[in-house]
Design an enzyme around this catalytic site. Structure first.
Site: not given
Length: 436
Positions: A204, A258
């Site tokens: 991720k 993010c």
């Protein structure tokens, strides 16, 4: 028997995830500490503004397969999906993950599966989630299936992304990973790829760091183009004709929860190996300051007003988390320049700074009296923007951070246009181009 799922954290990812799981006839309880959000859900209303999410959530609520509460209940599967921001000194703030894990473990029993979806530093699942299980007297390997399964969501297309994207499912044990694989493939069309929890955590961070570094590279190319009098967009277009080259699009910076956050997790944990990543973060965070510097070099002065077009961090969504506009507002305040922010989608903006966004959805009033206009978000409403949209006297400057406006139309009216990665264009440039 229908399995019961508890989703802890009903934000931009947790709520649509809970609704889509419920759509597959699971019994789902969504849990959040935000009482106002929970109350809206309890009366059948979706608190999120993304158009495709609203019918999915409301259908799940009306079916009875999705309920909402402020406290968890016993279940078969628990999914923790809470924010993981960074502190002011760029360190991972895992306090919400820790609180959610401890609260969740009050309801976990042997045989349950516990999944962390929140973006986290490498080792978080083994340390915080497994640690919370041990505090309750549960063996995280023998008694439970503990996993890390990060989301891959692109706001504005959330439902489709959850359903169709492939997933990485990381288990503390192979058994846990395979159980998570079966669960995600029960409600998603994409394939689930089992790995270890640490490998999933790293994947991720790698995905979002990859994007951040490549955007920074594009912004550096834009800096070079500005200094050399070249239009970077034309060069990128021809460079990308190479079969193994894909230069990204430069812009006013990056935002969201993010890309501007996740790379710092790696920098914090591995400072000796992440010089490139660190520099990319600094480059992208500095873009709003560069835009303001360009405007001031073109004559923008303290005491004047500017209009900022776009509060959201990307086009056609209402999400203004960690937006480049926030950094621009801070820079304007430091320079003694007033501002109004226009956005057709954002109605409120939670900022980390002490300065208000001064939001409005009225473009004409936002621009009225402005010496300069900054285009910060690629909303469809700003694409091909022409002077007539401003409804009155023109600003002296338009700083187009997204390369969206009809630059020629503004320049023809005497407006100086500054675009990312291109030479500054003013009315005098047009005069020079007209044959004698």
């Amino acid at each position: 028997m229908v399995e019961k799922v508890v989703v802890v954290g009903l934000g931009y990812v947790g709520l649509p995830t809970a609704a889509l799981i419920a759509d597959k006839r699971y019994d789902v309880l969504g849990v959040d500490v935000n009482t106002r959000l929970v109350e809206m859900l309890q009366v059948g209303k979706c608190p999120l503004g993304e158009a495709e999410i609203i019918p999915v959530v409301e259908r799940a609520l009306h079916s009875g397969q999705l309920r909402a509460a402020t406290v968890a209940e016993p279940a078969d599967i628990f999914i923790i999906c809470v924010p993981t921001p960074i502190t002011t000194d760029k360190r991972a703030d895992l306090s919400m993950v820790s609180k959610a894990a401890k609260a969740t473990m009050q309801h976990v029993r042997p045989g349950n599966m516990v999944i962390l979806e929140s973006t986290s530093p490498i080792g978080t699942t083994g340390d915080i989630i497994a640690g919370a299980a041990r505090e309750m007297g549960l063996d995280p390997v023998i008694d439970l299936d503990i996993c890390y399964c990060p989301e891959r969501v692109f706001p504005g297309n959330t439902v489709n992304e959850i359903l169709k994207n492939d997933r990485v499912v990381g288990g503390l044990t192979p058994r846990a990973a395979m159980r998570a694989k079966a669960f995600y493939e029960s409600f998603c069309a994409g394939k689930a790829f089992p790995v270890t929890a640490a490998e999933a955590e790293f994947s991720k961070l790698m995905e979002n760091t990859y994007r951040d570094v490549n955007i920074a590279l594009a912004n550096v190319f834009a800096h070079i183009a500005e200094r050399s009098g070249i239009d970077v967009a034309k060069v990128i277009e021809v460079a990308n004709r190479h079969p193994r080259v894909n230069v990204h699009t430069p812009g006013p910076g990056v935002g969201g929860h993010c890309i501007p956050v996740d790379p710092w997790f790696l920098v914090e944990s591995y400072p000796e190996d992440t010089g490139l990543i660190h520099q990319a973060r600094l480059i992208n965070d500095a873009q709003p300051d560069r835009l303001l510097e360009a405007a001031r070099a073109a004559g923008l002065e303290a005491g004047e007003k500017v209009a900022i077009l776009g509060a959201a961090y990307r086009g056609n969504i209402d999400d203004a988390r960690d937006t480049p506009t926030e950094k621009l507002i801070d820079a304007l305040a430091d320079a003694g320049i007033e501002w109004v922010t226009h956005d057709p989608h954002v109605t409120h903006m939670h900022v980390h700074s002490e300065h208000p966004a001064n939001l409005t959805n009225d473009l004409v009033s936002a621009v009225r009296g402005a010496a300069a206009v900054f285009v910060m978000t690629d909303h469809d409403a700003y694409k091909g923007l022409k002077p007539m949209s401003f409804g009155g006297p023109m600003p002296r400057l338009v700083i187009d951070g997204r390369r969206l406006i009809d630059a020629d139309a503004f320049v023809a009216l005497g407006v100086t246009v500054i675009r990312v990665g291109a030479p500054v264009v003013s009315a005098s440039d047009i005069v020079l181009k007209i044959p004698a």
